[in-house]
Structure formats: structure tokens, C-alpha cells
Motif scaffolding. Structure first.
Motif, short mmCIF file in Angstrom:
data_model
loop_
_atom_site.label_atom_id
_atom_site.label_comp_id
_atom_site.label_asym_id
_atom_site.label_seq_id
_atom_site.Cartn_x
_atom_site.Cartn_y
_atom_site.Cartn_z
N ALA A 1 -8.59 0.22 -1.19
CA ALA A 1 -7.84 1.21 -2.20
C ALA A 1 -8.67 1.17 -3.49
O ALA A 1 -9.12 -0.03 -3.76
N GLN B 1 -3.86 3.42 -2.43
CA GLN B 1 -3.48 2.72 -3.66
C GLN B 1 -2.39 1.36 -3.45
O GLN B 1 -1.90 1.46 -2.87
N VAL B 2 -2.75 0.40 -4.07
CA VAL B 2 -1.96 -0.84 -4.03
C VAL B 2 -1.19 -0.75 -4.99
O VAL B 2 -1.39 -0.40 -6.24
N ALA C 1 -6.40 -5.24 -2.73
CA ALA C 1 -6.70 -3.60 -2.84
C ALA C 1 -8.28 -3.59 -1.96
O ALA C 1 -8.33 -2.45 -1.48
N VAL D 1 -4.89 -0.06 -8.53
CA VAL D 1 -3.76 -0.67 -8.23
C VAL D 1 -2.72 -0.21 -9.46
O VAL D 1 -3.07 0.08 -10.40
N VAL E 1 0.84 -1.14 0.09
CA VAL E 1 -0.05 0.11 -0.03
C VAL E 1 0.96 1.18 0.02
O VAL E 1 1.64 1.34 0.84
#
Length: 198
Positions: free
Chosen positions: A128, A94-95, A123, A131, A83
């Protein structure tokens, strides 16, 4: 084929996949991966224990392994997920797919897709909405794969050795490397001189 979270005993399979990826990318001289097994095991354990990362392996289990063995499994893909810390600060997690490797003997068989499915699941767990995956400019096959999966271009990453960076910074401090000139904003044109004739 299935994915699972890596375990400390998976270190040899992970190192084999990473070394293959570096060889394919012609990056052995940049990222050698030649370290003692004890140091690698210690670093791998730290990575596995880090709550901000997940190491995922794609494996062929038991009787479906390529060597036909009834026991054991064969690791055919690797993804190191994380992350992005700044995205957490900004409130929009966001991953990142920091490492993404598919064994060259098992490409075009869905390994990349199951690794990305694991990234999407991670995610969702992390809350999130995006990706982010990295692919080098020389990795045309990987670029095409990510594009087919809906990834859009985002940024260019560059790498430098600390030694080279130190030399460049020393030169800059001595005045040997000029600062880049500021770029003109896009869309603005130079004023045209009027009233001049040749």
C-alpha cells in the motif's frame, strides 16, 4: 516501548483501551461496548483471524512497565489496521487505521509514533502506498498529532443509529424529507441580466 500483534489473551487490555477512548470522545451513548465477555471474546478472535486486519498493541515490557513489575507488560496503545477493500478493487491498496488509542496516562511519550510505525510496516507488507487514519472533529489533539505526522484531511465520517436512520428513511418515503437540491458547480456564476435599470 514495543509494538506487537495482539493475541486472544489481550482482550481485557484492548477493551480497557477502547472504553477509555470512547469515554474521552464522549461516545459512550453511541458505542457502548457493553457486551458479554463471551461475545466480545468471539468477536475479538474473529478480528484476530481476519487476514484483512491486524490488531497492534503498544506495550511497556517487563521491568519498564509503569508499575515497576519485573514480569508482565502494560498495554498503552492500540491500533486496528486493515486494508481498504475498495482500494484493492481499484488496484491502489490503502491501509486504514480503524481504531487508534493511546492510554491517557502515556500520551506525549511516543506511543502514537510507534503505532504509526507499525501501520507503515503493515502498509509495506500489503503493498500500500497510503495510510488513512480517522479522527473525529471533536478530537483536536488527535487531529494535531496526525497533521504533525503528515496526514492531510480526506473526508468527514458521520454516524447514525439504525433506528434513527429507519425513521428518516420512512419519513423520506412518505415525502416528509425533501431531497437535497443539487449544488451548482463551483466557478460557474449566474448570468447577469443586462439592460435593466432601477
Amino acid at each position: 516501548m514495543v509494538t506487537r500483534t495482539a493475541r486472544p489473551a489481550d482482550l481485557p487490555a484492548v477493551l480497557a483501551l477502547v472504553r477509555q477512548h470512547r469515554a474521552d470522545a464522549h461516545a459512550e451513548d453511541v458505542l457502548t461496548g457493553h457486551t458479554s465477555l463471551n461475545a466480545a471474546a468471539s468477536g475479538f478472535r474473529r478480528l484476530l483471524e481476519d487476514p484483512g486486519h491486524r490488531v497492534v498493541l503498544a506495550v511497556l515490557p517487563g521491568p519498564y512497565a509503569s508499575d515497576g513489575a519485573a514480569a508482565g507488560e502494560v498495554a498503552v496503545g492500540l491500533a486496528v489496521l486493515g486494508v481498504d477493500p475498495l482500494s484493492l478493487v481499484l488496484g491502489n491498496p490503502q491501509v486504514t487505521v480503524d481504531t487508534f488509542v493511546v492510554d491517557r496516562e502515556h500520551r506525549r511519550r511516543g506511543v502514537g509514533a510507534v503505532l504509526l510505525a507499525a501501520a507503515a510496516a503493515y502498509a509495506q507488507e500489503a503493498g500500500a502506498a497510503h495510510v488513512v487514519a480517522a479522527a473525529g472533529g471533536h478530537e483536536a489533539e488527535r487531529q494535531r498529532f496526525f497533521a504533525r505526522m503528515g496526514f492531510a484531511p480526506l473526508a468527514t465520517r458521520r454516524i447514525v443509529t439504525v433506528e434513527s436512520l429507519g425513521r428518516a428513511l420512512s419519513s423520506w418515503q412518505r415525502g416528509g424529507v425533501p431531497l437535497p437540491a443539487p449544488r451548482r458547480p463551483v466557478g460557474r456564476r449566474r448570468p447577469v441580466a443586462r439592460g435593466l435599470t432601477a
